[in-house]
Scaffold this motif. Structure first.
Motif, short mmCIF file in Angstrom:
data_model
loop_
_atom_site.label_atom_id
_atom_site.label_comp_id
_atom_site.label_asym_id
_atom_site.label_seq_id
_atom_site.Cartn_x
_atom_site.Cartn_y
_atom_site.Cartn_z
N UNK A 61 19.37 -14.61 -8.76
CA UNK A 61 20.22 -15.77 -9.01
C UNK A 61 21.15 -16.15 -7.85
N UNK A 62 21.50 -15.22 -6.96
CA UNK A 62 22.43 -15.54 -5.87
C UNK A 62 21.71 -16.30 -4.76
N UNK A 63 20.54 -15.82 -4.36
CA UNK A 63 19.78 -16.48 -3.30
C UNK A 63 18.78 -17.51 -3.85
N UNK A 64 18.62 -17.53 -5.18
CA UNK A 64 17.67 -18.43 -5.83
C UNK A 64 16.23 -18.13 -5.40
N UNK A 65 15.94 -16.82 -5.22
CA UNK A 65 14.63 -16.39 -4.75
C UNK A 65 13.73 -15.99 -5.92
N UNK A 66 12.54 -16.57 -5.99
CA UNK A 66 11.56 -16.23 -7.02
C UNK A 66 10.58 -15.20 -6.48
N UNK A 67 9.93 -14.43 -7.37
CA UNK A 67 8.96 -13.44 -6.89
C UNK A 67 7.77 -14.11 -6.23
N UNK A 68 7.26 -13.47 -5.18
CA UNK A 68 6.05 -13.96 -4.53
C UNK A 68 4.81 -13.44 -5.23
N UNK A 69 4.96 -12.38 -6.02
CA UNK A 69 3.84 -11.81 -6.77
C UNK A 69 4.36 -11.23 -8.07
N UNK A 70 3.73 -11.58 -9.19
CA UNK A 70 4.10 -11.07 -10.50
C UNK A 70 2.86 -10.53 -11.19
N UNK A 71 2.92 -9.27 -11.64
CA UNK A 71 1.78 -8.61 -12.27
C UNK A 71 2.20 -8.03 -13.61
N UNK A 72 1.47 -8.34 -14.66
CA UNK A 72 1.63 -7.74 -15.99
C UNK A 72 3.09 -7.73 -16.45
N UNK A 73 3.74 -8.87 -16.34
CA UNK A 73 5.15 -9.00 -16.68
C UNK A 73 5.36 -10.10 -17.70
N UNK A 74 6.07 -9.78 -18.79
CA UNK A 74 6.45 -10.76 -19.79
C UNK A 74 7.94 -10.62 -20.05
N UNK A 75 8.46 -11.38 -21.00
CA UNK A 75 9.89 -11.33 -21.30
C UNK A 75 10.12 -11.10 -22.79
N UNK A 76 11.07 -10.22 -23.07
CA UNK A 76 11.39 -9.81 -24.45
C UNK A 76 12.90 -9.79 -24.61
N UNK A 258 1.88 0.37 -4.07
CA UNK A 258 1.30 -0.24 -5.27
C UNK A 258 1.36 -1.76 -5.14
N UNK A 259 2.50 -2.27 -4.68
CA UNK A 259 2.67 -3.72 -4.56
C UNK A 259 1.74 -4.34 -3.53
N UNK A 260 1.42 -3.58 -2.45
CA UNK A 260 0.54 -4.17 -1.43
C UNK A 260 -0.92 -3.76 -1.59
N UNK A 261 -1.24 -3.00 -2.66
CA UNK A 261 -2.62 -2.68 -2.97
C UNK A 261 -3.23 -1.56 -2.20
N UNK A 262 -2.42 -0.71 -1.53
CA UNK A 262 -2.98 0.37 -0.72
C UNK A 262 -2.78 1.75 -1.34
N UNK A 263 -2.24 1.83 -2.53
CA UNK A 263 -1.93 3.12 -3.14
C UNK A 263 -3.18 3.92 -3.49
N UNK A 264 -3.16 5.23 -3.19
CA UNK A 264 -4.24 6.13 -3.54
C UNK A 264 -3.74 7.35 -4.32
N UNK A 265 -2.45 7.39 -4.68
CA UNK A 265 -1.85 8.54 -5.34
C UNK A 265 -1.84 8.35 -6.85
N UNK A 266 -2.38 9.32 -7.60
CA UNK A 266 -2.45 9.22 -9.06
C UNK A 266 -1.07 9.16 -9.70
N UNK A 267 -0.09 9.81 -9.08
CA UNK A 267 1.26 9.85 -9.67
C UNK A 267 2.01 8.55 -9.46
N UNK A 268 1.56 7.71 -8.53
CA UNK A 268 2.29 6.50 -8.15
C UNK A 268 1.79 5.32 -8.99
#
Length: 301
Positions: A61-76, A258-268
């Motif tokens: 809200x301060x910078x008025x910046x929206x996400x450049x990528x949104x995955x599996x996100x809803x609002x409750x 995870x966000x850039x698609x390079x993750x290979x770790x099961x825990x991450x």
């Protein structure tokens, strides 16, 4: 006479509507202060660098910046208005200028409802990233707030963790973390403390602070410090000002790989849970400020 009665009735109706509108407004200034503040926006207001209300959208809200990528996100329904709900999801943002520079200290404050668990007893323990100020190409960013199932197959206890990976003056990395322990382990001595925070599956107010002048980092849950004291001091008590690797960008619900698609770790894994009222400050919040934020936002203020 009839005209005067109509005129007087109109005035009465006008004042009545004004009074009704006044009563219906969420005017926190008419309520008793909590910790000296009328609402959460007043707490450390001059040091607030980013704020995500998460009321139906992911806009900062301060910078008025929206996400450049949104995955599996809803609002409750959240702790205050709406909240972002992640089903192994996240929101990644472009760089926000105010978060690139630092006074040498910082605090991350939010409400989280974490539901990640270990799926089977012999399986990997997942992390639940809540927020990260990323580093390009690195899993852990400059500042990271997350929860861990720590081998649990239920979510009644979640081990909270704050992780920093910051830049030395020579360009090398200096890192550490603040963490709570679920129980006393056999290797722990009297320098260790633990505070089992049974917050899995329910809303909790979580704050991670990095205090540059003392080289310490600490965790608070619901206004109470929970981090293990043996790991809070990370530079022998000497000053260690926060210094970001740049570029850095915020991600809610995941770490950089995870966000850039390079993750290979099961825990991450990306977050399964909900986040509300996420704030980033350019200072180490005091215990009284943390307590006030908790009480005010719990009261919807």
């Amino acid at each position: 006479m009839k005209t005067n009665k109509i005129f007087i009735s109109a005035i009465a109706l006008t004042f009545g509507l004004a009074a009704l509108n006044s009563c219906s407004d969420d005017d926190s200034s008419s309520l008793p202060p909590i910790g000296g503040y009328n609402n959460a926006n007043e707490v450390a207001a001059t040091s607030l660098k980013a704020y995500w209300p998460l009321n139906g959208n992911g806009k900062e809200s301060i910078s008025n910046t929206s996400p450049s990528s949104t995955v599996a996100t809803t609002y409750v329904a959240g702790i205050k208005g709406e909240a972002a709900s992640f089903n192994s999801g996240y929101m990644a943002y472009p760089a926000i200028t105010a978060l690139n520079t630092t006074s040498g200290s910082a605090s991350i404050s939010c409400w989280a409802k974490v539901t990640n668990t270990k799926l089977v007893a012999g399986g990997p323990s997942n992390i639940s990233p809540i927020f990260s100020l990323t580093r390009t190409g690195e899993t852990f960013g400059n500042l990271n707030l997350l929860a861990e199932t720590h081998g649990l197959t239920t979510s009644d206890s979640i081990q909270m963790k704050g992780v920093f990976r910051i830049k030395n003056t020579d360009g090398s990395e200096f890192g550490g973390d603040a963490v709570n322990m679920i129980k006393q382990e056999s290797w722990m001595d009297n320098t260790h403390t633990w505070a089992a925070n049974k917050i899995g599956g329910k809303w909790a107010h979580v704050v991670y602070i990095f205090d540059g002048p003392t080289g310490t980092n600490k965790l608070y849950v619901n206004g109470v410090k929970i981090s293990n004291s043996a790991w809070e001091v990370r530079n022998g008590g000497a000053a260690k000002p926060l210094n970001h690797f740049l570029p850095t960008r915020p991600v809610i619900g995941a770490l950089e790989t995870v966000a850039n698609g390079t993750n290979t770790d099961a825990w991450n894994a990306a977050l399964k849970g909900q986040v509300d009222e996420l704030r980033v400050y350019d200072k180490a919040l005091t215990p009284s400020e943390i307590g006030a934020l908790y009480e005010l936002e719990l009261a919807g203020r």
